[in-house]
Design a protein around this motif. Structure first.
Motif, PDB file in Angstrom:
ATOM      1  N   ASN B  78      35.765  64.841  52.234  1.00  0.00           N
ATOM      2  CA  ASN B  78      35.183  64.217  51.055  1.00  0.00           C
ATOM      3  C   ASN B  78      35.604  64.875  49.753  1.00  0.00           C
ATOM      4  N   CYS B  79      36.136  66.084  49.853  1.00  0.00           N
ATOM      5  CA  CYS B  79      36.465  66.779  48.611  1.00  0.00           C
ATOM      6  C   CYS B  79      37.641  66.088  47.923  1.00  0.00           C
ATOM      7  N   PHE B 113      33.065  70.403  40.863  1.00  0.00           N
ATOM      8  CA  PHE B 113      31.600  70.334  40.946  1.00  0.00           C
ATOM      9  C   PHE B 113      31.083  68.893  40.972  1.00  0.00           C
ATOM     10  N   CYS B 114      31.754  68.056  41.781  1.00  0.00           N
ATOM     11  CA  CYS B 114      31.284  66.680  41.887  1.00  0.00           C
ATOM     12  C   CYS B 114      30.093  66.598  42.829  1.00  0.00           C
ATOM     13  N   GLY B 115      29.925  67.584  43.713  1.00  0.00           N
ATOM     14  CA  GLY B 115      28.751  67.611  44.567  1.00  0.00           C
ATOM     15  C   GLY B 115      28.862  66.794  45.828  1.00  0.00           C
ATOM     16  N   LEU B 116      30.055  66.249  46.115  1.00  0.00           N
ATOM     17  CA  LEU B 116      30.156  65.393  47.299  1.00  0.00           C
ATOM     18  C   LEU B 116      30.056  66.190  48.593  1.00  0.00           C
ATOM     19  N   LYS B 119      26.456  66.850  49.282  1.00  0.00           N
ATOM     20  CA  LYS B 119      25.716  65.631  49.584  1.00  0.00           C
ATOM     21  C   LYS B 119      26.055  65.104  50.977  1.00  0.00           C
TER      22      LYS B 119
ATOM     23  N   GLN C  67      34.641  59.131  45.378  1.00  0.00           N
ATOM     24  CA  GLN C  67      35.366  60.260  44.781  1.00  0.00           C
ATOM     25  C   GLN C  67      35.852  59.940  43.372  1.00  0.00           C
ATOM     26  N   HIS C  70      33.821  61.212  39.965  1.00  0.00           N
ATOM     27  CA  HIS C  70      33.943  62.478  39.239  1.00  0.00           C
ATOM     28  C   HIS C  70      35.163  62.449  38.323  1.00  0.00           C
ATOM     29  N   ARG C  74      35.746  62.623  33.398  1.00  0.00           N
ATOM     30  CA  ARG C  74      36.727  63.330  32.565  1.00  0.00           C
ATOM     31  C   ARG C  74      37.496  62.404  31.650  1.00  0.00           C
ATOM     32  N   PRO C 160      27.808  65.117  34.555  1.00  0.00           N
ATOM     33  CA  PRO C 160      26.775  65.152  35.595  1.00  0.00           C
ATOM     34  C   PRO C 160      27.250  64.695  36.969  1.00  0.00           C
ATOM     35  N   SER C 161      28.169  63.735  37.063  1.00  0.00           N
ATOM     36  CA  SER C 161      28.564  63.161  38.362  1.00  0.00           C
ATOM     37  C   SER C 161      27.328  62.785  39.162  1.00  0.00           C
ATOM     38  N   MET C 169      22.974  60.694  43.416  1.00  0.00           N
ATOM     39  CA  MET C 169      23.259  61.763  44.379  1.00  0.00           C
ATOM     40  C   MET C 169      21.966  62.268  45.009  1.00  0.00           C
TER      41      MET C 169
END
Lengths: 366, 159, 374
Positions: B78-79, B113-116, B119, C67, C70, C74, C160-161, C169
Motif C-alpha cells: 500500500n505504500c 506520511f499518508c497513513g495508508l 490504516k 494512494q 496523498h 502536494r 492532512p491526507s 481515514m
C-alpha cells in the motif's frame, strides 16, 4: 530660567585650559579634535548597535513575538554577535562591477551620517560644532548620503540595484525640500539658524507647544519627510524587498553591507535628534506654565533630570515613532511617493511658512 | 471650493486611517501577554504534540518484546513511495514451515506520511509516533528497522 | 504583421528585463517571471513555469485511487483537504457510493477551515508583499489555531491526507467540535482587526484600487476562477452552482463584485472568510454520531470510462479528470488547476502598471506555484 546644575561648560573649558597650558594653540586644537573624533566614533558604534537591537525588539513586540533572547541577558549582545559575523564574512563583488566606486559607496554613506552627529547639542555645554548656520550644515551633510546610494546602485552592475538607486535619488531630492521647509518654520520663530540659539529660545517652552498650529504642522511634515529621507518605514522603496530584493545594497556583503545597515540606523538617530533639537528643545526640560498652582515645584523637579537624559529621551521617543510607522504601514509606490511630496507636503508647507511669518510679525506666539 | 474641501477631507481621512492602523500595532506593542512565541528547544520538557500527530511510523512492542507484525506485506504493497520493505524468513514450528518477519525496514526519508500503512495493517502492528526531531547528518540513519532485535510475534495475533 | 504588433515587438526589444524569481523574496515559490520594464512601467510579463514540476499526473497513473490522495495534497498545498476531496468524490460518484451524511458535513467543515487557513496566509502575504510586514505575523498567529484543529483530528498540519474514497481515514477527534467553536469565537474578534490594520489603510487602498483591472469577459476568457474571478463578476462558485458534499444544505452568499481590481480581489477574499465562518457555524452542531466511512471494497476499481469532478478550492475551480480502463489504477489522470489559469491573466493585467503594482496584482491573485507546475 532653569537652574543649570548639569552644565558641562565648566568641564569642557577646564579640559581646554589644561591642554592650552601645556600645548601650543595649534596642537591643542588637534588634540581636542582627536578626542572628539574618538568619542564620536565610540558613540556612533554604541548607538548604532543599540538601535539595531531596539528595532528588533520593537518590531518583535508589535508582531507578537519575543525578539532576540539568546545572546546575553534579554539578547542585548545579539547585535554584537551579528556584527562579528558580518566582519568575518567574505566580501563578494559582481563580475564587471566598478570596483573603485563599489568600494567607495559604503564609506560615503557612513561618513554622511557621521558628520551630522557633530552638530547635535547633547546637553548644555556638550556641543561639538556650533555653527551660526547649524541647520544648513546638518541638511547639507545628510544630503551627501544619497550620492553613496546612487554610486552603490550604479557600480553594482545589478538591475535591482540600479532601479533602487534611481528611486532613492528621486525620493531624497524631493523630500530634502520638505525637511528644509519644515525647519524654516522654526527658523522664523527662533530668528536664528544656530542650533544653540534655537535651543536657548526654547527655555520657556518647546517650539512644538509655543508655535501654535504652524509648529505642529511643521513637526508632522518634518517627521514624514525625514522618515522618507532616511529610506525607512513606508518609504523604503529603494530597498523594497518585494520587487527589488534588497535594492541598492543587493550585491554588498560582509562589513560593507554592515556599513549600509549601520548608516541607515544612524541616519534615523540623526534625524530624530535633529527633530528633538528643533521642535522639542533638545536638552531643555519639560516645564509647565507658571499659572498652574505649584508649577514651580514641578519645574524644579524637572530641572533635576540631567539634560542629556532629556535629549536622549526625546530622541528615543521620535525613533520609536518612526519604528512604529515602519512596522504598521505598507510601502508606497514611487509615483504615490512623489505625489505625496509635491501635491500635499510642499503646498501645505509653503502656506504654513506664510502663516508662521504672520504669527511672528503680530507677535502671536508665546 | 468643493475641490478644496475634498482635498482637506482626503488628508483628514488618510491620517485617520493611518492612526487606526497604528492603534492596532500599538496595542500589541504594549500588551506583552499577547505574545505567542514558543521558545522551542528550551520548552522541550513541556512541549506536547497531539496524540495523532504523524511524526514517524513505529511498531509498538510489548514489555516482553513482542510485536504484532506477521510479515504479510500489505503495508509494503500500500505504500505509494516504497518507503517500506519487508524481509521475511522461514522458521519451523511443530515440523511446519512458517513465514515470519525478519526485518521491517522503514525509509523515513522517503515517507510522505499518508497513513495508508497504519490504516491497512490487518493486525494493527504499526502506529504513528510523535517524534518530529528527525534531523541527522547521515542519510543512512533515516533508514530504520522497526522490529526490535530478538522480538517475537505476539501470540494473540491470528494469521 | 500589423502595425501595433510591430510596435509591441519593438517595445519588447527595448525593454529592460528584470527577473523575478525563481529565487526572489516576493515570488511565493519557484515561479520565474521575466518582466520587461520601461523605467518603472511593466511592458510585459513572461511567466516561466516548471521549476517545481514533479510529474504528479504521471505518478498518479501507477498509484491506486487511495494512494493518489496523498499526491493531491502536494498540488495546492494550502487547500490540500479540498484537493483530497475532489478525488474521493470522483471515485464515490463513479462507483455510485452514497457516503454517510456525517462524512459530508465534516468534509464541508474541513473544507471551510482549509479555506480560512489559506485566506489567512494569503492576507498575511499580501500585506507583506506591499511592505506591511506585521500582517504576516498576525495572519500566521491565527492560522496556527486552524492547523492545531487539523493536527489534532487528522495528524497532519498542512497535508492532512484525511479523506479516503468513502469517508475518512479515521474518526474525528472528540475535541474537534469544541476547538472549532472556540476558534470561530476567537477569529470573529480578530478579523475586524485585519480590516483596521490593512483594509482601511489609505496607502494600501491607493496601492490596490484601480490596479490590475480584469473585466468579466476577460476573466471568463482566461478562465480566472475563485475569488479572483468573482471579483470581476464571474459567478463561478462551484459550491453554489454545482453543490457537492454538504454545500447544498447550507445557506451562504456567493461573493460577487464587478470592479475586478486588486482591491476587490482582496475584499472578495475577506468577505469569503465571513461566509466560511457562517457555513461552519451552520454545520458544526449537525455532526451526529455515526460511521466515519461508507463500506468500501479493499481494492477500488473504477468501471471503464471517463470521469470528471470539480470542487471549489481556495483559489478557484479544481477539476480532476480520469480515464479508467477498469483497472485499479487510472489510465490517465488530469488536474485542472485554478492557479495555472489565474497566472495566465497576469501578463494581461499588469501591462502598463508599475513594477510594484505587478507584485500587488500577483499577490491579489494568490498564486501557489506547485499547483501551477504539478
Amino acid at each position: 530660567m532653569a537652574i543649570d546644575i548639569y552644565d558641562f561648560t565648566g568641564m569642557t573649558s577646564a579640559i581646554h585650559e589644561s591642554l592650552s597650558a601645556v600645548l601650543s594653540p595649534a596642537a591643542t586644537t588637534i588634540v581636542e579634535m582627536t578626542i572628539i573624533g574618538i568619542v564620536f566614533i565610540l558613540f556612533y558604534a554604541l548607538v548604532g548597535l543599540f538601535l539595531v537591537y531596539a528595532e528588533r525588539k520593537v518590531c518583535a513586540f508589535i508582531q507578537c513575538r519575543l525578539g532576540p533572547r539568546r545572546v546575553g541577558p534579554r539578547g542585548i549582545f545579539q547585535t554584537i554577535a551579528d556584527f562579528i559575523k558580518l566582519l568575518m564574512k567574505e566580501l563578494l563583488m559582481t563580475k564587471n562591477a566598478d570596483k573603485f566606486l563599489f568600494n567607495l559607496a559604503p564609506f560615503i554613506v557612513i561618513i554622511a551620517s557621521f558628520m551630522a552627529i557633530g552638530a547635535m547639542p547633547f546637553a548644555k555645554g556638550l556641543h561639538a560644532l556650533d555653527f551660526d548656520i547649524g541647520i544648513l550644515y546638518v541638511l547639507a551633510v545628510s544630503g551627501i548620503g544619497v550620492i553613496g546610494i546612487l554610486l552603490a546602485g550604479w557600480s553594482s552592475n545589478n538591475k535591482y540595484s540600479l532601479i533602487g538607486a534611481l528611486r532613492s535619488g528621486a525620493q531624497i531630492v524631493s523630500y530634502e525640500l520638505s525637511v528644509g521647509m519644515a525647519l524654516m518654520t522654526i527658523i522664523i520663530f527662533a530668528g536664528s539658524m544656530q542650533l544653540s540659539e534655537i535651543v536657548a529660545s526654547q527655555a520657556n517652552g518647546w517650539w512644538l507647544f509655543k508655535g501654535h498650529i504652524p509648529a505642529i504642522i511643521a513637526f508632522v511634515i518634518f517627521m514624514i519627510a525625514s522618515t522618507a529621507e532616511t529610506n525607512r518605514g513606508p518609504f523604503d522603496l529603494a530597498e523594497a524587498e518585494s520587487e527589488l530584493v534588497a535594492g541598492f545594497h543587493t550585491e554588498y556583503s560582509g562589513i560593507k553591507f554592515a556599513f549600509f545597515f549601520l548608516a541607515e540606523y544612524m541616519n534615523m538617530f540623526v534625524v530624530a535628534a535633529f527633530g528633538a533639537t528643533v521642535f522639542l528643545g533638545a536638552w531643555m526640560p519639560f516645564h509647565i506654565s507658571e499659572m498652574i498652582p505649584y508649577a514651580e515645584y514641578f519645574n524644579m523637579g524637572m530641572d533635576f533630570i540631567p539634560g542629556f537624559i532629556w535629549f536622549f529621551g526625546k530622541t528615543g521617543m521620535l525613533i520609536l515613532l518612526m519604528m512604529w510607522f515602519k512596522w504598521t504601514f505598507p510601502r508606497l509606490r514611487i509615483d504615490q511617493l512623489l505625489t505625496l511630496e509635491w501635491k500635499y507636503l510642499l503646498p501645505i508647507n509653503l502656506v504654513n511658512i506664510v502663516i508662521t511669518a504672520f504669527f511672528v510679525l503680530t507677535g502671536f506666539h508665546f | 471650493m468643493k475641490e478644496i474641501i475634498q482635498y482637506f477631507s482626503d488628508v483628514f481621512h488618510a491620517v485617520k486611517s493611518l492612526l487606526t492602523g497604528m492603534r492596532v500595532t500599538g496595542y500589541y506593542f504594549f500588551h506583552h501577554k499577547e505574545i505567542v512565541t514558543q521558545e522551542y528547544p528550551e520548552n522541550r520538557a513541556t512541549l506536547k504534540m497531539f496524540e495523532r500527530f504523524k511524526g514517524e511510523v513505529l511498531m509498538p512492542h510489548t514489555e516482553s518484546n513482542e510485536h504484532k507484525c506477521t510479515g504479510c506485506g500489505i503495508c509494503e504493497m500500500n505504500c505509494p513511495n516504497g518507503s517500506i520493505e519487508i524481509l521475511t524468513t522461514f522458521e519451523t514450528v511443530d515440523g511446519k514451515k512458517k513465514k515470519i518477519i525478519d526485518k521491517h525496514i522503514y525509509h523515513l526519508s522517503m515517507c510522505t506520511f499518508c497513513g495508508l500503512c497504519v490504516k491497512t495493517c490487518p493486525s494493527d502492528a504499526l502506529a504513528f509516533g510523535n517524534d518530529f526531531e528527525h534531523a541527522v547528518f547521515d542519510r543512512q540513519s533515516l533508514t530504520k528497522v522497526l522490529n526490535k532485535p530478538g522480538s517475537t510475534l505476539n501470540k494473540e495475533v491470528k494469521e | 504583421m500589423s502595425d501595433s504588433k510591430i510596435q509591441e515587438n519593438l517595445q519588447k526589444e527595448d525593454a529592460y528585463y528584470v527577473n523575478m524569481g525563481p529565487q526572489h523574496p516576493s515570488t511565493h515559490g519557484v515561479l520565474r517571471l521575466r518582466v520587461g520594464l520601461q523605467g518603472e512601467k511593466v511592458i510585459h510579463v513572461e511567466p516561466h513555469c516548471g521549476y517545481i514540476h514533479r510529474g504528479i499526473e504521471k505518478m498518479c497513473e501507477k498509484d491506486t485511487y487511495s494512494q493518489i490522495i496523498h499526491l493531491t495534497d502536494r498540488l495546492d498545498y494550502l487547500s490540500a483537504n479540498t484537493n483530497n476531496e475532489a478525488v474521493c468524490l470522483l471515485v464515490e460518484n463513479a462507483l455510485g457510493i452514497e457516503v454517510p451524511e456525517r462524512v459530508k458535513i465534516i468534509r464541508t467543515i474541513l473544507d471551510e477551515l482549509t479555506r480560512l487557513a489559506s485566506h489567512q496566509l494569503w492576507w498575511s502575504v499580501m500585506g507583506m508583499d506591499l511592505g506591511a510586514l506585521t500582517t504576516f505575523f498576525y495572519g500566521l498567529r491565527d492560522r496556527e489555531k486552524i492547523l492545531d484543529i487539523f493536527e489534532e483530528s487528522t495528524g497532519g498540519r498542512l497535508l492532512p491526507s484525511f479523506n479516503t474514497p468513502g469517508g475518512f481515514m479515521h474518526d474525528i477527534h472528540p475535541n474537534f467540535v469544541p476547538r472549532t467553536k472556540e476558534f470561530l469565537a476567537y477569529f470573529k474578534k480578530k478579523l475586524p482587526e485585519y480590516n483596521r490594520l490593512l483594509t482601511g489603510n489609505v496607502i494600501f487602498q491607493q496601492r490596490t484600487k484601480g490596479i490590475g483591472i480584469l473585466s468579466k469577459e476577460d476573466a471568463i476568457a482566461y478562465g480566472v476562477t475563485g475569488p479572483s474571478g468573482r471579483a470581476s463578476g464571474f459567478a463561478c462558485d462551484v459550491r453554489k452552482h454545482h453543490p457537492y458534499s454538504a454545500y447544498g444544505m447550507v445557506d451562504f452568499k456567493e461573493i460577487l463584485y464587478t470592479e475586478g481590481d486588486s482591491f476587490y480581489r482582496y475584499v472578495a477574499r475577506m468577505d469569503e472568510m465571513w461566509e466560511s465562518m457562517k457555513i461552519i457555524e451552520q454545520l458544526i452542531d449537525r455532526i451526529e454520531d455515526g460511521p466515519y466511512t461508507a463500506k468500501m471494497k479493499p481494492i477500488i476499481k473504477l468501471p471503464a470510462g471517463e470521469y470528471y469532478q470539480r470542487v471549489e478550492t481556495t483559489r478557484g475551480e479544481f477539476g480532476v479528470f480520469v480515464i479508467s480502463t477498469g483497472d485499479k489504477t487510472p489510465y490517465r489522470m488530469k488536474f485542472r488547476s485554478p492557479n495555472f489559469a489565474n497566472l495566465s491573466a497576469l501578463d494581461y493585467m499588469s501591462r502598463g502598471f508599475k513594477i510594484a503594482d505587478m507584485v500587488a496584482i500577483m499577490s491579489s491573485l494568490d498564486l501557489v506555484i506547485p499547483d501551477i507546475d504539478r
